[in-house]
Design a protein around this motif. Structure first.
Motif, mmCIF file in Angstrom:
data_model
loop_
_atom_site.group_PDB
_atom_site.id
_atom_site.type_symbol
_atom_site.label_atom_id
_atom_site.label_comp_id
_atom_site.label_asym_id
_atom_site.label_seq_id
_atom_site.Cartn_x
_atom_site.Cartn_y
_atom_site.Cartn_z
ATOM 1 N N GLY A 118 0.288 1.155 7.887
ATOM 2 C CA GLY A 118 -0.943 0.382 7.979
ATOM 3 C C GLY A 118 -1.835 0.781 9.136
ATOM 4 O O GLY A 118 -3.046 0.530 9.099
ATOM 5 N N GLN A 119 -1.290 1.423 10.160
ATOM 6 C CA GLN A 119 -2.080 1.818 11.319
ATOM 7 C C GLN A 119 -2.663 3.215 11.181
ATOM 8 O O GLN A 119 -3.814 3.459 11.534
ATOM 9 C CB GLN A 119 -1.232 1.722 12.592
ATOM 10 N N GLU A 159 0.846 -1.196 0.000
ATOM 11 C CA GLU A 159 0.000 0.000 0.000
ATOM 12 C C GLU A 159 0.879 1.242 0.000
ATOM 13 O O GLU A 159 1.820 1.351 0.795
ATOM 14 C CB GLU A 159 -0.924 0.006 1.214
#
Length: 212
Positions: free
Chosen positions: A185-186, A160
């Motif tokens: 990702g967080q 991503e």
């Protein structure tokens, strides 16, 4: 057991800017320190006056030697085991390349804006070339992506990203970064070296090209 992967940045500047220092420290942290992270082709005067953080051999292995003259690299290159990250390559890096390459070489080529073809200076060594997709990355992002692909076995198109993020300082001020970053990702934010946002904010009143 597969050989440990090593990452080389062929340093092509006369000095080391605050921006580049933060990137190098982030690379060292990401890949595992000076046993895996090499800074090569440092001008002798620069080698003698490195920032204190880079003098520590646990942070980086620093040398004025060209990458091709590092111990074992010439022989490995002859066996196709050295990968040059090249925006002009015809093949993208893939997880299976973990079985092909032991060394990954970056030529200060993935953080320039506008991009300059510095890779040309390294193609002469005959390293195998791989690309990281179509968008320009900072050097620390490029190495982060390579590590994710070859060590974590994540395909390029499954990572991503955040492209050209806008860093907003207040209601009236912001800076758009002309690069692709890995997404946290967080938080969903672009992953940047520690201290980089503060540095960008400090320099936001100057032209971007002045502090890269």
């Amino acid at each position: 057991m597969a050989p440990e992967k090593k990452y080389v940045v062929e340093h092509m500047e006369d000095g080391i800017s605050p921006w580049v220092l933060l990137e190098y420290l982030a690379i060292s942290h990401d890949v595992g320190g000076g046993a895996k992270f090499y800074l090569t082709s440092l001008m002798p005067s620069l080698k003698m006056s490195l920032p204190p953080q880079l003098v520590d051999p646990e942070v980086a292995t620093t040398t004025s030697t060209d990458v091709i003259d590092l111990p074992g690299v010439r022989e490995l290159a002859g066996h196709g085991r050295v990968c040059l990250l090249d925006p002009g390559a015809t093949k993208d890096l893939a997880p299976q390349d973990a079985q092909v390459f032991d060394w990954f070489v970056f030529g200060g080529i993935l953080g320039d804006h506008p991009p300059r073809d510095r890779t040309g200076e390294l193609r002469k060594y005959g390293f195998e070339g791989r690309r990281l997709g179509p968008k320009q990355m900072t050097t620390d992002t490029a190495i982060r992506v390579v590590k994710m692909v070859v060590e974590d076995q994540i395909p390029l198109d499954k990572i991503e990203y955040v492209d050209f993020p806008e860093l907003r300082w207040n209601k009236h001020e912001s800076t758009e970064m002309p690069f692709r970053y890995v997404k946290d990702g967080q938080t969903g934010e672009p992953i940047m070296p520690e201290g980089m946002r503060e540095l960008i904010r400090q320099d936001s009143n100057r032209g971007f090209d002045e502090f890269v």
